[in-house]
Write an enzyme that holds these catalytic residues in place. Structure first.
Site, PDB file in Angstrom:
ATOM      1  N   ASP A  24       0.790  -1.248   0.000  1.00 40.02           N
ATOM      2  CA  ASP A  24       0.000   0.000   0.000  1.00 40.02           C
ATOM      3  C   ASP A  24       0.823   1.299   0.000  1.00 40.02           C
ATOM      4  OD1 ASP A  24      -1.894  -1.953   0.237  1.00 40.02           O
ATOM      5  OD2 ASP A  24      -2.733  -1.265   2.129  1.00 40.02           O
ATOM      6  N   LYS A 129      -6.750  -4.764  -2.993  1.00 39.29           N
ATOM      7  CA  LYS A 129      -7.358  -5.457  -1.850  1.00 39.29           C
ATOM      8  C   LYS A 129      -8.350  -4.553  -1.135  1.00 39.29           C
ATOM      9  CE  LYS A 129      -3.552  -4.371   1.386  1.00 39.29           C
ATOM     10  NZ  LYS A 129      -4.313  -3.525   2.304  1.00 39.29           N
ATOM     11  N   CYS A 162      -2.033  -2.593   7.808  1.00 37.58           N
ATOM     12  CA  CYS A 162      -2.071  -3.526   6.674  1.00 37.58           C
ATOM     13  C   CYS A 162      -0.859  -4.441   6.600  1.00 37.58           C
ATOM     14  CB  CYS A 162      -2.259  -2.748   5.376  1.00 37.58           C
ATOM     15  SG  CYS A 162      -3.906  -2.002   5.296  1.00 37.58           S
TER      16      CYS A 162
HETATM   17  N1  TIU Z   1      -2.633   0.317   4.339  1.00 34.38           N
HETATM   18  C1  TIU Z   1      -3.048   0.561   5.577  1.00 34.38           C
HETATM   19  O1  TIU Z   1      -2.337   0.354   6.549  1.00 34.38           O
HETATM   20  N2  TIU Z   1      -4.322   1.107   5.694  1.00 34.38           N
HETATM   21  C2  TIU Z   1      -4.716   1.921   6.727  1.00 34.38           C
HETATM   22  O2  TIU Z   1      -5.840   2.358   6.791  1.00 34.38           O
HETATM   23  N3  TIU Z   1      -3.752   2.236   7.637  1.00 34.38           N
HETATM   24  C3  TIU Z   1      -3.854   3.139   8.646  1.00 34.38           C
HETATM   25  O3  TIU Z   1      -2.920   3.191   9.452  1.00 34.38           O
HETATM   26  N4  TIU Z   1      -4.904   3.927   8.730  1.00 34.38           N
END
Ligand code: TIU
Length: 221
Positions: A24, A129, A162
């Site tokens: 991400d 995802k 994530c």
């Molecule tokens: N990719 C991921 O970690 N999504 C989140 O929403 N992370 C946060 O820390 N908010």
């Protein structure tokens, strides 16, 4: 075999059975005006790891070991976004709302893209995802089976959300998992530190931790 001098002990990595999962590294989490900032976070913290993630990716590419990228995002009609996810809390913008970089966390929108500095090669796999874990409701498990992958190195954001969720999913599915500590970051430094500690505690209960240099050095041989 490539030996990584990891914590809590060395791990033998078989490059032929290994992949890098970059979680991400999207504009929505790393640039101002995106989803991360809408939740009240300081995105500058995450920007700092970009060169290190780039170095890790370059090391895998040079070694001919697959690099797989993930993106947290939803379909434009939000049919894969549980209302409980979209409606929780009081963010300045919600998933699917129009922001300065397009609709937040929606597939195909400019802000949802992986940052330019870490753009996937055309030959690399990108997994979209809908959840925190990259195995949930995606083709990742099948992709790794086809590649013959047994060991995974992790980088990306955010460490305790994530990245950690996906590491735990992978561990339960029988993969060895290694977290590249300096190639992951959280909006909360104390959460990153806790995650790193809990992953490798109890004799690598979830997996190993190592630096980017240790991982890349081991792949180089
Ligand atoms: N990719 C991921 O970690 N999504 C989140 O929403 N992370 C946060 O820390 N908010």
């Amino acid at each position: 075999m490539a030996v990584i001098h990891a914590d809590p002990f060395d791990i033998d990595l078989d490059p032929a059975k290994t992949a890098l999962i970059v979680i991400d590294m999207q504009r929505d989490f790393i640039e101002p005006g995106g989803f991360g900032e809408s939740l009240g976070n300081n995105v500058a913290l995450l920007q700092a790891i970009v060169p290190t993630v780039g170095k890790l990716i370059a090391g895998f590419r040079a070694a001919g070991v697959p690099v797989i990228h993930t993106m947290e995002c939803h379909k434009p009609d939000l049919s894969d976004c549980p209302p409980s996810k979209r409606e929780r809390g009081s963010p300045s913008l919600r998933i699917g709302d129009e922001g300065p970089m397009g609709r937040l966390l929606i597939s195909g929108e400019p802000g949802t893209a992986i940052i330019d500095a870490l753009a996937p090669l055309a030959s690399e796999i990108v997994i979209e995802k809908p959840g925190k874990g990259a195995f949930y409701a995606t083709e990742l498990g099948d992709v790794l089976k086809k590649l013959g992958t047994k060991q995974l190195v992790f980088a990306g954001v955010t460490t305790e959300v994530c990245v950690q969720t996906t590491m735990r999913e992978a561990n339960d599915r029988g993969f060895d998992v290694v977290l590249a500590v300096d190639a992951t970051e959280s909006y909360f430094p104390e959460f990153k530190a806790a995650t790193v500690a809990m992953v490798r505690a109890q004799g690598a209960i979830v997996g190993w931790t190592a630096s980017t240099d240790q991982v890349v050095g081991a792949l180089r041989g």
